[in-house]
Design an enzyme around this catalytic site. Structure first.
Site: not given
Ligand code: HSE
Length: 433
Positions: A14, A206
């Site tokens: 990133v 998330k």
């Molecule tokens: N490990 C995460 C995914 C990457 O597979 O979406 C982004 O947060």
């Protein structure tokens, strides 16, 4: 023209995307902002390793966070290191030094979001984290601002690209779970230890962030009930497909009459639903509001430039606040109030069962009675394959509370005809009109 100096903490996937974005689009951004954005410091563990990287020409490489904190000319700290420690400590320290912070760190935000926001507000600086959910997809700011007129009823996300890649490969290429995982690791989607992704923890973090904003509450990772995709077999994927579904790992937040329910689980998604067509490493978040009805946000859920796009959106917005002296206002994730959580045992869903049973007379009626005894109505029954003296049965139920499903599983397991309750997976309804 004024310059806003940026300190970049980390120079991985990133971080390099952020440097690349500033290099490629700096003039366009300067015209938008009326000021230049300049990376002044990059914090890395071994500065020597990066001294010949062309993107970092003229940038001061350092392994000392204190050196950055001592520079009063830093306007924005961009944290793209990942992991909880020392990222969390650095974020708090930068805010307390009156530097605005942009972070892509879902691990930290999912656990300490409101605390960080309050520290930012006390110091009259910004904290923003658009890239922490859905990579390049604009979702947090739209959920907070563009949907502000709505009571959010539900948030259903495919927010983990690794599991979506695995499940899509199993569906499209007919490969096993372990082969699909191996390819995901080879392509760099899945990590050597894939636990965070395949067990659903990444999606749960998330969801905690999405739910905090969408339901305006203090929600943390610990509030989410999580099931991963480890038990999904090629057979489940194949039968789902034949019955008109794709299996997806869903992060689901719903508003119930007396609380909110937050769950991550694999589910059969009807092929007619837009979420079923989200393939590979793409992400999507399907939001239902009481005014707007349904909206879906779709795009690349990870990757260097897509994630940098979200990070830089926060940097640009922060730069605007710095320019007009309004940092520390209009922040998201500021809610400290807890709201009740709806018992997942009461939550209703349709469920798929895959059962391996003796292939003898009367078996179907024994099984049907077990469902009836637990007040579960059957929607669909398919007998797929017969092998030796066994048969494989697929049963899809009508909407049923989770507690009845747990009870019937126990009852099915002790039936004399039962060889194996091979899998139980939720089935999403497509109730759009
Ligand atoms: N490990 C995460 C995914 C990457 O597979 O979406 C982004 O947060």
């Amino acid at each position: 023209m004024k310059t806003i100096n940026i300190a970049l903490l980390g120079f991985g996937t990133v971080g390099s995307g952020v440097a690349e974005t500033i290099k490629r689009n700096s003039q366009m951004m300067a015209e938008q902002l009326g000021c230049q954005l300049k990376i002044t410091y990059v914090l890395v563990r071994h500065p020597d390793k990066y001294k010949n990287v062309p993107l970092l020409e003229g940038v001061h490489l350092t392994s000392s966070f204190e050196e950055i904190m001592a520079d009063p000319d830093i306007g924005i700290v961009v944290e793209v290191m990942g992991g909880i420690h020392p990222a969390k400590e650095y974020i708090f320290e930068a805010l307390n030094h009156k530097m605005s912070v942009v972070s892509a760190n879902k691990d930290v935000v999912a656990l300490f979001g409101p605390e960080i926001m309050h520290t930012a507000m006390e110091n009259h600086v910004n904290f923003s984290c658009e890239a922490s959910v859905g990579g390049g997809i604009p979702i947090l700011r739209p959920l907070h601002d563009s949907l502000a007129a709505n009571e959010i009823e539900s948030i259903v996300g495919i927010v983990n690209g690794t599991t979506n890649f695995i499940l899509s490969s199993m569906d499209e290429e007919g490969v096993s779970y372990s082969d699909a995982l191996r390819v995901a690791q080879k392509k760099g989607f899945a990590e050597a230890d894939p636990t965070n992704d395949v067990c659903g923890y990444d999606a749960a973090r998330k969801l905690a962030i999405l739910a905090s904003i969408g339901f305006r509450a203090n929600v943390t990772f610990d509030d989410v009930l999580v099931e991963g995709i480890e038990k999904i077999s090629q057979k489940d994927v194949q039968y789902a497909s034949e019955m008109g579904y794709a299996i997806k790992l869903l992060a689901v937040g719903t508003r119930q009459d007396n609380g909110i329910a937050l769950n991550v689980y694999p589910a059969f998604v009807p092929r007619t639903h837009p979420l079923a067509s989200v393939k590979g490493s793409y992400n999507a978040i399907y939001v239902t509001g009481n005014i707007v009805d349904d909206v879906m946000f779709y795009g690349r859920g990870a990757g260097s430039l897509p994630t940098a796009s979200a990070v830089m959106a926060d940097v640009i917005s922060t730069a605007k606040h710095i320019m007009n002296g309004s940092t520390g206002t209009g922040m998201m994730l500021t809610e400290t109030k807890r709201i009740p959580f709806y018992s997942s045992l009461k939550l209703k869903n349709s469920y798929y069962f895959r059962l391996i049973v003796d292939d003898v007379t009367g078996v179907l009626s024994q099984i049907a009675s077990a469902y009836a005894d637990h007040d579960i109505s059957i929607k669909e029954v398919v007998q797929k394959s017969r092998f030796e003296d066994a048969a494989e049965l697929m049963i899809i139920t009508q909407d049923t509370p989770r507690e009845n499903i747990i009870q019937v599983e126990k009852a099915l397991q002790v039936l004399p005809c039962m060889r194996q309750v091979a899998n139980i997976v939720r089935v999403m309804n497509d109730d759009r009109e």
